[in-house]
Design a protein around this motif. Structure first.
Motif, mmCIF file in Angstrom:
data_model
loop_
_atom_site.group_PDB
_atom_site.id
_atom_site.type_symbol
_atom_site.label_atom_id
_atom_site.label_comp_id
_atom_site.label_asym_id
_atom_site.label_seq_id
_atom_site.Cartn_x
_atom_site.Cartn_y
_atom_site.Cartn_z
ATOM 1 N N MET A 193 0.205 21.009 5.999
ATOM 2 C CA MET A 193 1.197 21.827 6.960
ATOM 3 C C MET A 193 2.502 21.901 6.124
ATOM 4 N N ASN A 194 3.218 23.179 6.584
ATOM 5 C CA ASN A 194 4.676 23.174 6.274
ATOM 6 C C ASN A 194 5.412 22.123 6.735
ATOM 7 N N PRO A 195 6.012 21.190 6.003
ATOM 8 C CA PRO A 195 6.725 19.903 6.764
ATOM 9 C C PRO A 195 7.713 20.500 7.799
ATOM 10 N N TYR A 196 8.434 21.778 7.456
ATOM 11 C CA TYR A 196 9.499 22.226 8.357
ATOM 12 C C TYR A 196 8.957 22.972 9.682
ATOM 13 N N GLN A 197 7.734 22.903 9.763
ATOM 14 C CA GLN A 197 7.259 23.380 11.039
ATOM 15 C C GLN A 197 6.830 22.196 11.966
ATOM 16 N N TYR A 198 7.309 20.975 11.585
ATOM 17 C CA TYR A 198 7.197 19.727 12.587
ATOM 18 C C TYR A 198 8.555 19.841 13.172
ATOM 19 N N VAL A 199 8.303 19.444 14.492
ATOM 20 C CA VAL A 199 9.519 19.198 15.398
ATOM 21 C C VAL A 199 9.390 17.933 15.939
ATOM 22 N N HIS A 200 10.579 17.154 16.072
ATOM 23 C CA HIS A 200 10.653 15.715 16.595
ATOM 24 C C HIS A 200 11.471 15.752 17.801
ATOM 25 N N VAL A 201 10.715 14.942 18.774
ATOM 26 C CA VAL A 201 11.269 14.923 20.071
ATOM 27 C C VAL A 201 11.798 13.410 20.485
ATOM 28 N N ASN A 202 12.896 13.075 20.804
ATOM 29 C CA ASN A 202 13.382 11.790 21.075
ATOM 30 C C ASN A 202 13.016 11.325 22.515
ATOM 31 N N LEU A 203 11.987 10.529 22.307
ATOM 32 C CA LEU A 203 11.578 10.143 23.834
ATOM 33 C C LEU A 203 11.779 8.659 24.006
ATOM 34 N N ARG A 204 12.171 8.007 23.128
ATOM 35 C CA ARG A 204 12.493 6.439 23.426
ATOM 36 C C ARG A 204 13.972 6.205 23.697
ATOM 37 N N GLU A 205 14.801 6.321 22.753
ATOM 38 C CA GLU A 205 16.134 6.174 22.677
ATOM 39 C C GLU A 205 16.901 7.119 23.881
ATOM 40 N N GLN A 206 16.497 8.484 23.847
ATOM 41 C CA GLN A 206 17.166 9.315 24.771
ATOM 42 C C GLN A 206 16.403 9.659 26.026
ATOM 43 N N CYS A 207 15.389 9.005 26.438
ATOM 44 C CA CYS A 207 14.820 8.972 27.374
ATOM 45 C C CYS A 207 14.154 7.759 28.157
ATOM 46 N N ALA A 208 13.293 7.187 27.500
ATOM 47 C CA ALA A 208 12.678 6.051 28.210
ATOM 48 C C ALA A 208 13.662 4.944 28.192
ATOM 49 N N TRP A 209 14.262 4.472 27.400
ATOM 50 C CA TRP A 209 15.256 3.382 27.463
ATOM 51 C C TRP A 209 16.643 3.596 28.226
ATOM 52 N N ALA A 210 16.741 4.947 28.414
ATOM 53 C CA ALA A 210 18.094 5.141 29.095
ATOM 54 C C ALA A 210 17.645 5.212 30.665
ATOM 55 N N HIS A 211 16.554 5.503 30.797
ATOM 56 C CA HIS A 211 16.224 5.515 32.336
ATOM 57 C C HIS A 211 15.146 4.657 32.872
ATOM 58 N N ARG A 212 15.391 3.416 32.384
ATOM 59 C CA ARG A 212 14.500 2.360 32.846
ATOM 60 C C ARG A 212 14.135 2.161 34.193
ATOM 61 N N ASN A 213 15.084 2.757 35.060
ATOM 62 C CA ASN A 213 15.103 2.501 36.425
ATOM 63 C C ASN A 213 14.426 3.507 37.369
ATOM 64 N N ASP A 214 13.944 4.675 36.752
ATOM 65 C CA ASP A 214 13.356 5.738 37.454
ATOM 66 C C ASP A 214 12.177 6.295 36.937
ATOM 67 N N ARG A 215 11.050 5.554 36.868
ATOM 68 C CA ARG A 215 9.788 6.146 35.940
ATOM 69 C C ARG A 215 9.279 7.637 36.281
ATOM 70 N N GLU A 216 9.496 7.866 37.393
ATOM 71 C CA GLU A 216 9.129 9.360 37.857
ATOM 72 C C GLU A 216 10.079 10.362 37.121
ATOM 73 N N ALA A 217 11.537 10.246 37.387
ATOM 74 C CA ALA A 217 12.349 10.903 36.805
ATOM 75 C C ALA A 217 12.333 11.018 35.529
ATOM 76 N N ALA A 218 12.129 9.797 35.035
ATOM 77 C CA ALA A 218 12.081 9.732 33.273
ATOM 78 C C ALA A 218 11.100 10.717 32.840
#
Lengths: 137, 597
Positions: B100-125
């Motif tokens: 595939m063309n490598p520049y058609q890959y998109v990275h989404v930050n789900l760990r540092e900027q979601c899971a770890w920042a919202h450990r207190n509210d699983r549904e909202a996270a």
């Protein structure tokens, strides 16, 4: 401005523009350090805060965000020594657009967030939440 | 990177996107319902398949993704996992291996900027996670294949500055078979080190060290040394710079080099008139004192023809300054080498002139590592060390032409005021940035707030600069001792050689672009660009802006200044950003899992 619903009701929606090299790692660090901030905070990384278009800020507020926070590169910008001044000019232009659209210019904020500024970022988010809430009081 | 891409696939059909949501073991899955996220995005426009994976970065998961990309001829993929700082390149390369063309890959930050920042509210996270992944998909739908920009490299390097860093670097480049142009502004090579003899920590003779290095350099066919010469012009880009050198007689010469190592060193602080008695005939600097003492031919230390029995040193002159009315632009940093150099000089004086009494007025003793031993040697030889406070600097008064008196509050004896009469007062002046405005302009190098040349990352990329192919080494970057300067020179050599010996260099294609139809050439993008990466070209009879691919850094400063919205950065187009904003603004309901009791 937001259609408050579900679990996000108590938090304001804030779009954060982060920068790949500087502020995005700082925001990562807040997560790595398990510091909490509201789930209404959504981060959109761009290469550098000097490249943010003022209309994107207006568009975000018209799309349902309560506030836009620019986590600028500040003095650490690897590209531009006057990055803060340029980003500041973008914010001022955005505020003009907001006024024309009848939106409070207080809904956009900027601050330099360095690559280890995790605590500062979380404090900004908490304060901005309160400020946005008070705009609607 | 594989050259086999899905070249045969029709360009116009709707994009086929694969979405992979990573559990990261429990790092994400403990705080976000990863399976619900994968389900919730499965019906997004363009999504062909959506899956969750325990560890997307594992070899097995990467192979699974490659198989899917190949079998289903995916155009784009979105991986929602950890921070892009960790695995964006891992996954971009994986996409390339999948064809595939490598520049058609998109990275989404789900760990540092979601899971770890919202450990207190699983549904909202989980809701936020769905919005983040949808934003990634919105971006991915609008990606287009990009090819890395390939630049050929010339196997030659220029080293600017023939101090110890430049000399050592030139030899190391030569060892690797790289042609070297070594350019020195002054008529002599060697810098400060060449003017000194005994150097800390082991008394190696700096002057001899420089002679030995020059001796080796003369024997190399692939090093050309230009003394009394300055770089006056630079054009071209990494891998192929054209540099103009002007000699002191006005002659100019043009050379080709694929990389440049800047090793222009530092200058020593020049005290202001009256600063700690500066201007009095018995007040000197450590540099001048050292050269004077080393040239003394017999066993007596004299100054202006009279014997010197007492020497006092004041440390931290011109460094670690505080802002005040008399010092509006303070040098706040530590000089780093000066404490070690002064205790070494003291020990050396005690050995050579044992009758000389020495008093050291210091703020903090920063003779670190093995230089600590020199501090001990100096004290054992009888030198007296007196600590002064930052807010209580020593006061110098004249006692006629042959003597000064230094008054200091000694912190180590509880603030007792001491008066020290001295035949000679040595001001320990630290390094300050060298004045190199023209070179800085020519190379377009950024400066740190202290005024030294600035690296990309102090810890992880210490010799690279934002100008591709231009490296910095030695004390032009920050105060350094000889050992540290040589090390950083060799680090710069390895970085330069790594790109020169490969023959070509790939540059990220995520740069600015101009839509020529919308452009009406006003020059604002050109004015906003610090890298000179915009040129005005004639296209179909109209003047329009064009981005010089090799010079653009992709930061996008030209984007918001364009009155016609004609400029964008690849990967951050207007449509992509607006699409992402729309997705991020939503607070989507997670899809309920069906058929669960």
């Amino acid at each position: 401005m937001s259609s408050t619903s579900g679990t996000i009701a108590d938090t304001k929606r804030i779009l954060v523009f982060s920068t790949d090299a500087i502020s995005d790692p700082g925001i990562d660090l807040a997560g790595s350090a398990h510091m909490h901030y509201p789930t209404g905070v959504r981060v959109l990384p761009v290469p550098c805060s000097s490249g943010i278009k003022p209309d994107w800020i207006l568009y975000a507020l018209q799309s349902g965000f309560d506030g836009v926070f620019i986590a600028a590169c500040g003095g650490d910008c690897p590209h531009l020594s006057d990055c803060s001044a340029r980003t500041g000019a973008i914010v001022r232009r955005a505020q003009e657009l907001l006024k024309e659209a009848g939106i409070s210019p207080k809904r956009v904020k900027m601050s330099g967030i360095c690559s280890v500024c995790a605590e500062a970022f979380v404090a900004h988010m908490e304060n901005f939440q309160k400020e946005l809430a008070s705009l609607e009081a | 990177m594989s050259n086999e891409t899905h070249a045969d696939k029709p360009v116009s059909r709707a994009p086929k996107i694969g979405v992979f949501v990573c559990h990261c073991g429990g790092n994400i899955a403990d705080y976000v319902d990863v399976e619900a996220v994968a389900r919730a995005v499965a019906d997004e426009p363009g999504v062909y398949l959506s899956r969750d994976q325990v560890f997307s970065c594992s070899d097995a998961a990467q192979q699974d993704m490659i198989d899917v990309i190949t079998a289903d001829q995916l155009d784009g993929i979105v991986i929602a996992s950890c921070s892009p700082k960790l695995h964006m390149h891992t996954f971009r390369n994986m996409a390339g291996r999948g064809g595939m063309n490598p520049y058609q890959y998109v990275h989404v930050n789900l760990r540092e900027q979601c899971a770890w920042a919202h450990r207190n509210d699983r549904e909202a996270a989980t809701r936020k996670a769905i919005a983040l992944v949808r934003a990634g998909i919105a971006k991915c739908r609008l990606t287009r294949p990009l090819e890395p920009i390939t630049l050929k490299t010339t196997p030659a390097a220029m080293v600017i500055g023939a101090g110890i860093t430049g000399l050592r670097s030139a030899l190391a480049l030569s060892d690797l078979g790289i042609q070297v142009h070594l350019v020195e502004k002054s008529e002599h090579v060697g810098g400060y080190v060449g003017q000194w003899h005994a150097l800390f920590p082991d008394d190696v003779d700096g002057n001899r060290l420089v002679s030995e290095l020059m001796e080796q350099i003369r024997r190399r066919d692939n090093i050309t040394v230009y003394t009394g010469a300055e770089v006056v012009d630079k054009s071209g880009v990494v891998g192929g710079f054209t540099l103009t050198i002007r000699r002191s007689n006005g002659e100019t010469e043009t050379v080709q080099a694929g990389a440049v190592i800047v090793a222009t060193g530092t200058e020593l602080y020049q005290p202001a008139a009256g600063e700690f008695g500066w201007g009095h005939p018995r007040v000197t600097t450590l540099d001048a004192f050292k050269r004077h003492a080393e040239s003394a031919s017999d066993g007596t230390l004299t100054w202006d023809g009279t014997p010197v029995r007492t020497v006092a040193y004041i440390y931290c002159v011109g460094n670690r300054q505080k802002k005040s009315a008399s010092c509006p632009n303070p040098n706040t940093y530590c000089g780093r080498y000066c404490c070690s150099a002064t205790v070494h000089t003291s020990a050396w004086i005690s050995r050579r002139f044992p009758q000389v009494r020495q008093y050291h007025l210091f703020r903090d003793m920063r003779a670190y590592g093995r230089n600590e031993l020199l501090y001990e040697e100096a004290r054992n030889a009888g030198a007296v060390f007196i600590r002064y406070g930052e807010d209580d600097p020593p006061v110098v008064s004249s006692e006629g032409n042959d003597r000064v008196s230094v008054t200091v509050k000694d912190q180590l004896t509880g603030g007792e005021t001491l008066e020290i009469p001295a035949d000679l007062l040595v001001l320990v002046t630290g390094p300050v940035p060298a004045r190199n405005e023209s070179l800085q302009q020519i190379l377009k190098l950024p400066l740190s707030k202290e005024g030294f040349f600035k690296e990309i990352h102090l810890k992880l990329r210490p010799v690279e600069t934002v100008i591709d192919g231009v490296f910095i080494a030695g004390s032009c970057q920050s105060p350094k001792n000889l050992e540290e300067s040589a090390s950083s020179g060799l680090a710069a050599v390895s970085k330069a050689a790594a790109l020169l010996l490969k023959g070509s260099v790939n540059k990220e294609p995520l740069i600015a672009r101009v839509n020529p139809e919308a452009c009406a050439w006003c020059g604002q993008c050109d004015a906003a660009c610090p890298y000179g990466a915009i040129e005005c070209v004639n296209e179909n009879g109209r003047e329009v802006a064009r981005v010089i691919e090799s010079l653009c850094k992709g930061e996008g400063a030209c984007v918001p200044v364009c009155p016609k919205d004609a400029v964008f950065v690849e990967g951050c187009t207007d449509d992509q950003i607006r699409g992402m904003i729309r997705s991020l603004a939503e607070d989507p309901e997670p899809a309920r899992q069906e058929a669960q009791a």
